[in-house]
Write a protein that holds these residues in place. Structure first.
Motif, mmCIF file in Angstrom:
data_model
loop_
_atom_site.group_PDB
_atom_site.id
_atom_site.type_symbol
_atom_site.label_atom_id
_atom_site.label_comp_id
_atom_site.label_asym_id
_atom_site.label_seq_id
_atom_site.Cartn_x
_atom_site.Cartn_y
_atom_site.Cartn_z
ATOM 1 N N PRO A 1 1.768 -3.609 19.850
ATOM 2 C CA PRO A 1 0.441 -3.883 19.293
ATOM 3 C C PRO A 1 0.486 -5.160 18.461
ATOM 4 C CG PRO A 1 1.497 -2.124 18.076
ATOM 5 C CD PRO A 1 2.379 -2.438 19.245
ATOM 6 N N PRO A 2 -0.650 -5.789 18.266
ATOM 7 C CA PRO A 2 -0.651 -7.000 17.436
ATOM 8 C C PRO A 2 -0.263 -6.636 16.003
ATOM 9 C CG PRO A 2 -2.889 -6.309 17.943
ATOM 10 C CD PRO A 2 -1.974 -5.449 18.744
ATOM 11 N N PRO A 3 0.368 -7.564 15.312
ATOM 12 C CA PRO A 3 0.791 -7.251 13.942
ATOM 13 C C PRO A 3 -0.416 -7.015 13.043
ATOM 14 C CG PRO A 3 1.090 -9.585 14.408
ATOM 15 C CD PRO A 3 0.688 -8.932 15.688
ATOM 16 N N LEU A 4 -0.213 -6.132 12.053
ATOM 17 C CA LEU A 4 -1.274 -5.843 11.096
ATOM 18 C C LEU A 4 -1.460 -7.043 10.175
ATOM 19 C CD1 LEU A 4 -0.344 -2.181 10.141
ATOM 20 C CD2 LEU A 4 -2.198 -2.932 11.618
ATOM 21 N N PRO A 5 -2.683 -7.289 9.770
ATOM 22 C CA PRO A 5 -2.894 -8.425 8.870
ATOM 23 C C PRO A 5 -2.223 -8.160 7.517
ATOM 24 C CG PRO A 5 -4.916 -7.154 9.120
ATOM 25 C CD PRO A 5 -3.922 -6.606 10.093
ATOM 26 N N GLN A 6 -1.648 -9.196 6.938
ATOM 27 C CA GLN A 6 -0.978 -9.072 5.646
ATOM 28 C C GLN A 6 -2.026 -8.959 4.542
ATOM 29 O OE1 GLN A 6 2.233 -8.723 5.042
ATOM 30 N NE2 GLN A 6 2.698 -8.812 7.225
ATOM 31 N N THR A 7 -1.822 -8.011 3.657
ATOM 32 C CA THR A 7 -2.746 -7.849 2.539
ATOM 33 C C THR A 7 -2.107 -8.417 1.288
ATOM 34 O OG1 THR A 7 -1.877 -5.656 2.082
ATOM 35 C CG2 THR A 7 -3.808 -5.779 3.518
ATOM 36 N N SER A 8 -2.922 -8.865 0.393
ATOM 37 C CA SER A 8 -2.421 -9.423 -0.861
ATOM 38 C C SER A 8 -2.070 -8.286 -1.820
ATOM 39 C CB SER A 8 -3.474 -10.336 -1.487
ATOM 40 O OG SER A 8 -4.569 -9.556 -1.948
ATOM 41 N N THR A 9 -1.344 -8.624 -2.863
ATOM 42 C CA THR A 9 -0.947 -7.642 -3.866
ATOM 43 C C THR A 9 -2.177 -7.055 -4.548
ATOM 44 O OG1 THR A 9 1.075 -8.902 -4.228
ATOM 45 C CG2 THR A 9 0.493 -7.288 -5.910
ATOM 46 N N VAL A 10 -3.173 -7.898 -4.798
ATOM 47 C CA VAL A 10 -4.396 -7.438 -5.445
ATOM 48 C C VAL A 10 -5.112 -6.409 -4.558
ATOM 49 C CG1 VAL A 10 -6.660 -8.154 -6.321
ATOM 50 C CG2 VAL A 10 -4.648 -9.581 -6.754
ATOM 51 N N GLN A 11 -5.190 -6.687 -3.273
ATOM 52 C CA GLN A 11 -5.848 -5.755 -2.351
ATOM 53 C C GLN A 11 -5.102 -4.428 -2.303
ATOM 54 O OE1 GLN A 11 -5.796 -8.238 1.124
ATOM 55 N NE2 GLN A 11 -8.009 -8.662 0.993
ATOM 56 N N GLU A 12 -3.782 -4.463 -2.308
ATOM 57 C CA GLU A 12 -2.996 -3.235 -2.286
ATOM 58 C C GLU A 12 -3.188 -2.450 -3.578
ATOM 59 O OE1 GLU A 12 -0.977 -1.431 -0.086
ATOM 60 O OE2 GLU A 12 -2.090 -2.714 1.270
ATOM 61 N N LEU A 13 -3.224 -3.151 -4.723
ATOM 62 C CA LEU A 13 -3.471 -2.471 -5.998
ATOM 63 C C LEU A 13 -4.840 -1.802 -6.002
ATOM 64 C CD1 LEU A 13 -1.954 -4.915 -8.639
ATOM 65 C CD2 LEU A 13 -1.235 -2.573 -8.159
ATOM 66 N N GLU A 14 -5.845 -2.503 -5.466
ATOM 67 C CA GLU A 14 -7.191 -1.918 -5.387
ATOM 68 C C GLU A 14 -7.200 -0.687 -4.485
ATOM 69 O OE1 GLU A 14 -9.594 -5.182 -4.072
ATOM 70 O OE2 GLU A 14 -9.862 -5.970 -6.110
ATOM 71 N N ARG A 15 -6.455 -0.759 -3.393
ATOM 72 C CA ARG A 15 -6.412 0.359 -2.447
ATOM 73 C C ARG A 15 -5.765 1.586 -3.084
ATOM 74 N NH1 ARG A 15 -3.156 2.835 1.126
ATOM 75 N NH2 ARG A 15 -1.359 1.538 0.678
ATOM 76 N N ILE A 16 -4.617 1.413 -3.734
ATOM 77 C CA ILE A 16 -3.966 2.579 -4.325
ATOM 78 C C ILE A 16 -4.740 3.077 -5.547
ATOM 79 C CG2 ILE A 16 -1.676 2.055 -3.382
ATOM 80 C CD1 ILE A 16 -0.855 1.059 -6.165
ATOM 81 N N HIS A 17 -5.442 2.182 -6.271
ATOM 82 C CA HIS A 17 -6.288 2.630 -7.383
ATOM 83 C C HIS A 17 -7.441 3.490 -6.851
ATOM 84 C CE1 HIS A 17 -9.481 2.342 -10.467
ATOM 85 N NE2 HIS A 17 -8.434 2.585 -11.287
ATOM 86 N N ASP A 18 -8.004 3.079 -5.714
ATOM 87 C CA ASP A 18 -9.079 3.852 -5.079
ATOM 88 C C ASP A 18 -8.565 5.244 -4.686
ATOM 89 O OD1 ASP A 18 -11.730 4.179 -3.926
ATOM 90 O OD2 ASP A 18 -10.723 4.015 -1.962
ATOM 91 N N LEU A 19 -7.327 5.309 -4.195
ATOM 92 C CA LEU A 19 -6.729 6.605 -3.850
ATOM 93 C C LEU A 19 -6.575 7.468 -5.097
ATOM 94 C CD1 LEU A 19 -3.966 5.521 -1.285
ATOM 95 C CD2 LEU A 19 -6.068 6.773 -0.786
#
Length: 139
Positions: free
Chosen positions: A96-114
């Protein structure tokens, strides 16, 4: 009186042979009615070998068998000799095509949302945050 007896016998014989004939060609009728992709071959087997119980049975079982034609509007191809319609097709697997790289800020927002939704606990959030920030400082 005797002519009536001959007429009755003749009518009986005609009906008898008609019924036998219909039973004899039943596999062909079934194959054509179901628009089976191998209906012409079934007809040849039925006519040539239908006199034997085995030939008739083979033709009937084949005519009753389901042939999967996914998305096909064809009725058996030009020749009607699609013997291999149910064969498995070989396919090639690709990565499969590689997943797009997310920034540290986006990852922090994602886990904060969780964390806010209650999908992860505060301890899990702190662990993921430490791992993320630890990995970001080494990059």
């Amino acid at each position: 009186m005797q002519t009536d007896s001959h007429t009755d016998d003749f009518i009986f014989l005609v009906i008898f042979f008609l019924a036998i004939g219909i039973i004899y060609i039943a596999p062909t009728l079934v194959a054509f009615r179901r628009n089976h992709p191998n209906r012409w071959i079934i007809m040849v087997i039925n006519i040539a070998f239908g006199g034997t119980i085995i030939g008739w049975g083979v033709a009937m079982v084949w005519a009753m068998r389901v042939a999967h034609r996914i998305g096909s509007t064809s009725s058996g191809g030009e020749s009607g000799l699609n013997l291999f319609i149910n064969d498995v097709k070989k396919i090639q697997l690709v990565d499969p095509p590689p997943l797009p790289q997310t920034s540290t800020v986006q990852e922090l927002e994602r886990i904060h949302d969780l964390l806010v939704r209650g999908a992860i606990s505060q301890v899990e959030f702190d662990g993921l945050k430490a791992k993320l920030l630890g990995g970001a400082s080494s990059q």
